[in-house]
Design an enzyme around this catalytic site. Structure first.
Site, PDB file in Angstrom:
ATOM      1  CG  MET A  20      -1.915  -1.180   1.185  1.00 17.35           C
ATOM      2  SD  MET A  20      -3.538  -1.141   1.839  1.00 17.35           S
ATOM      3  CE  MET A  20      -3.096  -0.708   3.982  1.00 17.35           C
ATOM      4  CG  HIS A  27       7.367  -2.053   1.652  1.00 16.08           C
ATOM      5  ND1 HIS A  27       7.507  -1.287   2.375  1.00 16.08           N
ATOM      6  CD2 HIS A  27       5.956  -2.549   1.545  1.00 16.08           C
ATOM      7  CE1 HIS A  27       6.084  -0.870   3.054  1.00 16.08           C
ATOM      8  NE2 HIS A  27       5.184  -1.998   2.535  1.00 16.08           N
TER       9      HIS A  27
END
Ligand code: PAF
Length: 256
Positions: A20, A27
């Site tokens: 998101m 990440h």
């Protein structure tokens, strides 16, 4: 790196990292696992309204689009997918039910959250058709529920990435005040130092800025409360600091 909105421009059979946005080193670690799995690495950025049970939380969700593209490019994404609302949720879309585990813990405090997560993830998989998808253990309950709806997409579990003081990386951490950020280390310290649920709760209660939602020892498979016979126990914690929801978890070694 190619940035696209239309899924038809993306390579199916790829390694997929759904996000998101508000990307961080956690990440980046998912991207590095993805690179080992496939030469095509697709990272999606889509803030999924369906998984926010609270409009304020959705409005406050951090948005850092330029930094996100830079991080994706420098950590091996070959494609970034920025799907539109219309592509993910056409007029006739169906909301999936995430099943019994979705009503526990995170699901109890955030009703409908996991239905929103599994709906969007299944939709991503149906549109993109990746061969593998990488999810972090930080959202342990999400990971479990995604595994249940994955079908023929292989789900890779990625370890939690922590700041040097132990705080689990999260896009929400940037909403903490300096005082709140310092207080947040209580969670990983409590997890690392506790052998029982009682010890865990006692350690968490030492931090006045932390409001506890739950701190439990569970069976990793069933999410039932752990017993002395449970083979794989995980301690899971959720609560708030500065009204920011923080979650973390750690595998526990049962003493025999
Ligand atoms: O973990 C997340 O960032 C989201 O829940 C996900 C998996 C991208 C679905 O919106």
């Amino acid at each position: 790196m190619k940035v696209v909105t239309d899924v038809r421009e993306l390579p199916s059979g790829c390694a997929f990292v759904p996000t998101m946005g508000a990307l961080h080193a956690g990440h980046a670690s998912l991207l590095s696992i993805a690179q080992q799995k496939n030469k095509n690495v697709v990272l999606s950025i889509f803030i999924n309204p369906l998984q926010f049970e609270n409009a304020q939380d959705l409005a406050k969700y951090p948005r850092t689009p330029e930094a996100d593209l830079a991080l994706a490019a420098s950590h091996g994404a070959t494609h970034v997918w920025l799907p539109s609302q219309a592509e993910i949720y056409p007029a006739n879309h169906r909301v999936l039910s995430a099943g019994p585990i979705s009503h526990l813990y995170e699901g109890k405090s955030r009703p409908g959250h996991f239905d929103g997560v599994v709906t969007v993830v299944r939709r991503f998989f149906d549109l993109l058709k990746p061969s593998v998808a990488i999810f972090g253990e930080k959202d342990f309950q999400q990971l479990k529920l995604v595994e249940e709806i994955a079908g023929d997409v292989e789900i890779i579990r990625a370890p939690i990435i922590r700041e040097s003081d132990g705080l689990a990386m999260s896009s929400r951490n940037i909403r903490l005040t300096a005082e709140g950020r310092a207080a947040a280390t209580v969670i990983s310290r409590a997890l690392a130092s506790s052998k029982t649920e009682a010890e865990l709760r006692a350690a968490l209660s030492l931090e006045p800025l932390f409001t506890l939602d739950y701190a439990d020892f569970i069976d990793e498979e069933s999410f039932a409360p752990a017993s002395p016979q449970t083979a794989h126990v995980r301690a899971i914690v959720a609560g708030w600091i500065n009204e920011v929801r923080l979650i973390d978890n750690m595998q526990m070694v049962q003493s025999s």
